[in-house]
Motif scaffolding. Structure first.
Motif, PDB file in Angstrom:
ATOM      1  N   ALA A   1      27.467  69.015  81.253  1.00 41.33           N
ATOM      2  CA  ALA A   1      28.406  68.370  82.176  1.00 41.33           C
ATOM      3  C   ALA A   1      29.830  68.753  81.797  1.00 41.33           C
ATOM      4  O   ALA A   1      30.149  68.911  80.615  1.00 41.33           O
ATOM      5  CB  ALA A   1      28.240  66.851  82.137  1.00 41.33           C
TER       6      ALA A   1
ATOM      7  N   THR B   1      25.586  59.051  82.610  1.00 39.81           N
ATOM      8  CA  THR B   1      27.016  58.770  82.776  1.00 39.81           C
ATOM      9  C   THR B   1      27.229  57.303  83.108  1.00 39.81           C
ATOM     10  O   THR B   1      26.611  56.777  84.037  1.00 39.81           O
ATOM     11  CB  THR B   1      27.620  59.626  83.908  1.00 39.81           C
TER      12      THR B   1
ATOM     13  N   ILE C   1      32.779  65.083  87.773  1.00 45.97           N
ATOM     14  CA  ILE C   1      31.892  65.430  86.666  1.00 45.97           C
ATOM     15  C   ILE C   1      30.863  66.411  87.218  1.00 45.97           C
ATOM     16  O   ILE C   1      30.024  66.046  88.051  1.00 45.97           O
ATOM     17  CB  ILE C   1      31.205  64.195  86.072  1.00 45.97           C
TER      18      ILE C   1
ATOM     19  N   LEU D   1      27.592  68.666  87.143  1.00 42.08           N
ATOM     20  CA  LEU D   1      26.269  68.620  86.530  1.00 42.08           C
ATOM     21  C   LEU D   1      25.681  70.024  86.604  1.00 42.08           C
ATOM     22  O   LEU D   1      25.447  70.548  87.696  1.00 42.08           O
ATOM     23  CB  LEU D   1      25.392  67.608  87.255  1.00 42.08           C
TER      24      LEU D   1
ATOM     25  N   GLU E   1      27.665  67.315  91.699  1.00 45.17           N
ATOM     26  CA  GLU E   1      28.827  66.715  91.058  1.00 45.17           C
ATOM     27  C   GLU E   1      28.897  65.232  91.391  1.00 45.17           C
ATOM     28  O   GLU E   1      28.510  64.787  92.472  1.00 45.17           O
ATOM     29  CB  GLU E   1      30.123  67.405  91.482  1.00 45.17           C
TER      30      GLU E   1
END
Length: 254
Positions: free
Chosen positions: A37, A83, A95, A97, A146
């Motif tokens: 990540a 998360t 974030i 992935l 994301e």
């Protein structure tokens, strides 16, 4: 209800903590796959190398994004990122992935999916499922999806875009510093050591004493191996100066 995602689609998230599970089918010629990540700031880049959560840095310093590791589930393998969305720093807006293959293009990876779960629920159906299909098949790293802020909440978007130069290329694109010298050293074949010379003596042996050939050193691996490599974790926190590990073949430009 599980949302079957198409590329580019998004879904709002009500869960405070989510698990992003990469799932694929193992088999002959199928490479290993790793989940990672990247936490991005307002400019769409990492603030520092600590914003990269991967197998050699498995937990973000904030403690809000971390790897759970790999498991075998029925006939599949998984690798997971979890998360805590409620605790992610406000400056982090996205974030990513990511899935990376072990130096092999993703057209060799069978049935790759990303599944998003509410981590606070046990045995619940996934919130979303996205069948990740590489665009060219030559990618060795893929942004599967994301997590991103929208107003006061979060959403998940299915992406499925990748890089043919692996996790190294993806990381550099988002601001991670890479030690190029280590990557170049990895390209060079290992240098063989010359065989040891026979032992010599300063004084001749007495005639009646039989001479025997000297003991040659055994060849093999050293007694200890480096602690950093794919799947290894630093023993005492993060290094002061972050560099991409040379052991992972996906850091070598393809």
């Amino acid at each position: 209800m599980t949302h079957a995602m198409l590329k580019g689609s998004n879904v709002p998230l009500e869960a405070g903590t989510v698990r992003a599970v990469l799932r694929w089918t193992p088999g002959q010629g199928v490479p290993d796959v790793d989940a990672s990540a990247l936490l991005l700031g307002p400019d769409g880049r990492v603030r520092s190398d600590e914003d990269f959560v991967f197998y050699n840095q498995p937990r973000h310093p904030s403690g809000k994004v971390w790897r759970l590791g790999k498991k075998r589930v029925a006939d599949a393998l998984t690798d997971t990122i979890q998360t805590d969305l409620t605790g992610v720093e406000s400056v982090v807006g996205q974030i990513l992935l990511v899935a990376s293959a072990d130096g092999v293009p993703f057209d060799h990876v069978q049935s790759l999916q990303i599944l998003l779960y509410d981590a606070n629920l046990t045995d619940a159906e996934p919130i979303a499922v996205f069948d990740v299909r590489p665009e060219t098949g030559e990618e060795t790293a893929l942004i599967c999806g994301e997590l991103y802020r929208r107003g006061d909440g979060w959403k998940f978007r299915a992406i499925g875009e990748g890089y043919s130069n692996g996790l190294k290329g993806l990381a550099v694109n988002y601001g991670i510093s890479v030690d190029e010298s280590e990557a170049q050293d990895q390209d060079a074949p290992p240098r063989e050591e010359p065989p040891a010379s026979p032992q010599t003596f300063s004084q001749p042996l007495p005639p009646e004493q039989p001479t025997t050939p000297p003991q040659q050193p055994a060849y093999g691996y050293p007694a200890s191996l480096p602690t950093y490599g794919q799947g290894a974790q630093p023993a005492y926190g993060y290094p002061q100066e972050f560099t991409m590990p040379p052991q992972g073949p996906q850091f070598i430009g393809r």
